[in-house]
Design an enzyme around this catalytic site. Structure first.
Site, PDB file in Angstrom:
ATOM      1  N   ARG A 108     -39.124  28.270  29.141  1.00 35.49           N
ATOM      2  CA  ARG A 108     -39.667  29.069  27.768  1.00 35.49           C
ATOM      3  C   ARG A 108     -38.932  28.800  25.947  1.00 35.49           C
ATOM      4  NH1 ARG A 108     -40.613  34.401  30.039  1.00 35.49           N
ATOM      5  NH2 ARG A 108     -42.621  33.230  32.249  1.00 35.49           N
ATOM      6  N   ARG A 109     -38.074  28.598  26.821  1.00 36.48           N
ATOM      7  CA  ARG A 109     -36.433  28.978  25.341  1.00 36.48           C
ATOM      8  C   ARG A 109     -36.485  27.671  25.347  1.00 36.48           C
ATOM      9  NH1 ARG A 109     -31.285  31.320  27.130  1.00 36.48           N
ATOM     10  NH2 ARG A 109     -31.627  30.831  29.456  1.00 36.48           N
ATOM     11  N   GLU A 113     -27.495  25.443  48.859  1.00 36.87           N
ATOM     12  CA  GLU A 113     -26.276  25.252  48.760  1.00 36.87           C
ATOM     13  C   GLU A 113     -25.560  26.904  47.385  1.00 36.87           C
ATOM     14  OE1 GLU A 113     -23.176  26.212  49.815  1.00 36.87           O
ATOM     15  OE2 GLU A 113     -23.391  23.811  50.673  1.00 36.87           O
ATOM     16  N   GLY A 173     -21.697  36.348  31.842  1.00 37.66           N
ATOM     17  CA  GLY A 173     -22.674  35.574  32.563  1.00 37.66           C
ATOM     18  C   GLY A 173     -22.433  35.454  34.126  1.00 37.66           C
ATOM     19  N   LYS A 195     -26.771  37.255  50.574  1.00 39.11           N
ATOM     20  CA  LYS A 195     -26.022  36.737  50.265  1.00 39.11           C
ATOM     21  C   LYS A 195     -25.332  35.994  51.751  1.00 39.11           C
ATOM     22  CE  LYS A 195     -24.202  35.805  45.517  1.00 39.11           C
ATOM     23  NZ  LYS A 195     -23.714  36.527  44.657  1.00 39.11           N
TER      24      LYS A 195
HETATM   25  N1  HSE Z   1     -23.886  38.085  39.893  1.00 36.26           N
HETATM   26  C1  HSE Z   1     -23.412  37.612  41.177  1.00 36.26           C
HETATM   27  C2  HSE Z   1     -21.969  37.220  41.482  1.00 36.26           C
HETATM   28  C3  HSE Z   1     -23.407  35.772  40.795  1.00 36.26           C
HETATM   29  O1  HSE Z   1     -21.543  38.140  40.819  1.00 36.26           O
HETATM   30  O2  HSE Z   1     -21.192  36.411  41.857  1.00 36.26           O
HETATM   31  C4  HSE Z   1     -23.838  34.822  41.155  1.00 36.26           C
HETATM   32  O3  HSE Z   1     -24.765  34.883  42.430  1.00 36.26           O
END
Ligand code: HSE
Length: 447
Positions: free
Chosen positions: A56-57, A138, A196, A214
């Site tokens: 979208r961006r 993965e 990030g 996970k």
């Molecule tokens: N928020 C996750 C972390 C990002 O801090 O490990 C990777 O899955």
């Protein structure tokens, strides 16, 4: 009859990709595919062409020449000139719908979406089997560490006994900064978000939900069981205090937020919680946003995998490794289930139960806020002794305010149900002035 050989020239068509989402991971994946195109083609024997991006961006920083751009993701996954869909938009509903649509249109799917797979993977894998396509993921666990491939392929000859991982970089970053620099929790979390690393909803990081997603994936691949996110015991790091981090250090331990999956004779433990681990273990020294996963398996023994768990480059590395696998798969088409989604044949998944939280066995760090007078420790230890709980170490600090003392006890491994009962009794003692702080402890040795 004479043998007639018909020779014709075959132009091997490139494998065509659609990348849905051009954020940190999608942008990183596009760049990596472009920058390493020659090396990747050397490995696959086939060109890879990005035909579509769903975004979208605008991303003027990326080279999107010759690539169709649209924000209509459902329409992209229906296109004939797409063989593999890379879903890196994140989130739940749209990602789910797009993935299902892609599968139903015969596209292989690569995703980094651990939440979606942990919660809806069983259904998506079934649909993929029906349509003879693969779902590769993965990038969903521990970013750049190829832990899925390791367990699915490298350790395929082994029986995995347990695994323990630092699988949330944000949580590990927060714990490391708090311990090393005494920085406040919120401040460190903001930095992780700016870098990030954090999830869109950072409570997923600090309350252990991301790690539980996970762990769900890792456990299924380790033990060949269906995905069971709802059965993971999950505790975050938001209630940890600097005081407990300090006492743990004094006793020779470091507190890490671990995801642990362990096969026991009566079932499987799936748990995510802050854990004391001996300082000398390699995994205790995994700091900052780095991830690590220890796997204990038979016959190879203990192995440890370490690396970046998040970020554009690390996650793109995992996504593109899956692209390579799928390109090879498309090129050979030897059997639709050559490496199954969960590494075990779908009809061979076990129904081994996942143990309830009170059936887990672990050692403990207990901190009591006790009145400072004779006999208090004796009362506490007699409760523990009656419950068959063996004490490993005791640390008592000088009295602080109002004549109260912090008393720290380390125990041997104990059934959680027994520990729950003992803690209830300890909290009922008049000399115990606050709820008992409990943090699980794992020696992480080979036994
Ligand atoms: N928020 C996750 C972390 C990002 O801090 O490990 C990777 O899955």
């Amino acid at each position: 009859m004479p043998l007639i050989l018909i020779v014709w020239s075959v132009t091997v068509k490139p494998v065509r990709l659609a990348i849905l989402g051009l954020g940190t991971v999608g942008g990183g994946t596009l760049k990596l595919l472009q920058e390493n195109a020659a090396e990747i083609a050397r490995r696959t024997g086939r060109d890879i062409q990005i035909t579509h991006v769903g975004t979208r961006r605008p991303r003027p920083d990326l080279n999107l020449e010759g690539i169709a751009q649209s924000d209509d993701l459902l329409s992209i996954v229906r296109q004939d000139n797409v063989d593999i869909v890379i879903e890196v938009i994140g989130g739940m509903q749209l990602a789910h719908d797009v993935m299902l649509e892609a599968i139903r249109h015969g596209k292989h799917v690569i995703t980094a979406n651990k939440a979606l797979l942990a919660e809806h993977g069983n259904e998506l894998f079934k649909e993929a089997e029906k349509h003879h396509v693969q779902i590769a993921f993965e990038a969903a666990v521990a970013g750049g560490i190829p832990i899925i491939k390791v367990m699915r392929e490298g350790l395929a000859a082994n029986k995995i006994e347990w695994l323990a991982g630092i699988i949330n970089g944000t949580g590990n970053f927060i714990l490391t900064e708090m311990r090393d620099k005494g920085r406040p929790f919120a401040d460190v979390l903001t930095e992780a978000q700016e870098l990030g690393y954090a999830e869109a909803d950072p409570t997923f990081d600090v309350e252990g939900i991301d790690a539980a997603h996970k762990l769900t994936l890792l456990a299924s691949i380790a033990f060949g069981i269906p995905l069971q996110f709802e059965k993971v015991y999950t505790e975050g790091i938001s209630k940890l205090t600097a005081q407990d981090v300090g006492y743990a250090e004094e006793l020779g331990y470091r507190i890490k937020h671990l995801g642990i999956a362990r096969r026991l004779p009566n079932g499987i433990e799936l748990r995510v919680h802050p854990t004391l681990i001996p300082k000398e273990r390699l995994i205790a020294n995994v700091n900052g946003v780095k991830n690590a996963v220890m796997v204990q398996s038979n016959p190879v023994g203990e192995t440890l995998y370490y690396g970046a768990g998040a970020g554009a480059g690390a996650t793109a590395s995992a996504v593109v490794a899956d692209v390579l696998d799928l390109v090879r798969f498309i090129s050979t088409q030897n059997t639709p289930d050559y490496v199954p989604h969960l590494a075990f044949q779908p009809n061979a998944l076990a129904d081994t139960p996942v143990l309830a939280a009170d059936q887990m066995t672990t050692a403990y760090y207990l901190r009591l806020d006790a009145e400072d007078h004779p006999g208090v420790l004796a009362e506490v230890t007699s409760i523990l002794s009656a419950a068959g709980i063996n004490i490993d170490a005791v640390l008592q600090k000088p009295a602080h305010d109002q004549g109260r003392v912090p008393v720290v006890l380390l125990t041997q491994p104990v059934l959680e149900a027994n520990m729950n009962k003992a803690i209830t009794q300890i909290e009922q003692l008049p000399a115990i002035k606050a709820p008992v702080v409990r943090i699980r402890l794992e020696a992480l040795n080979s036994q």
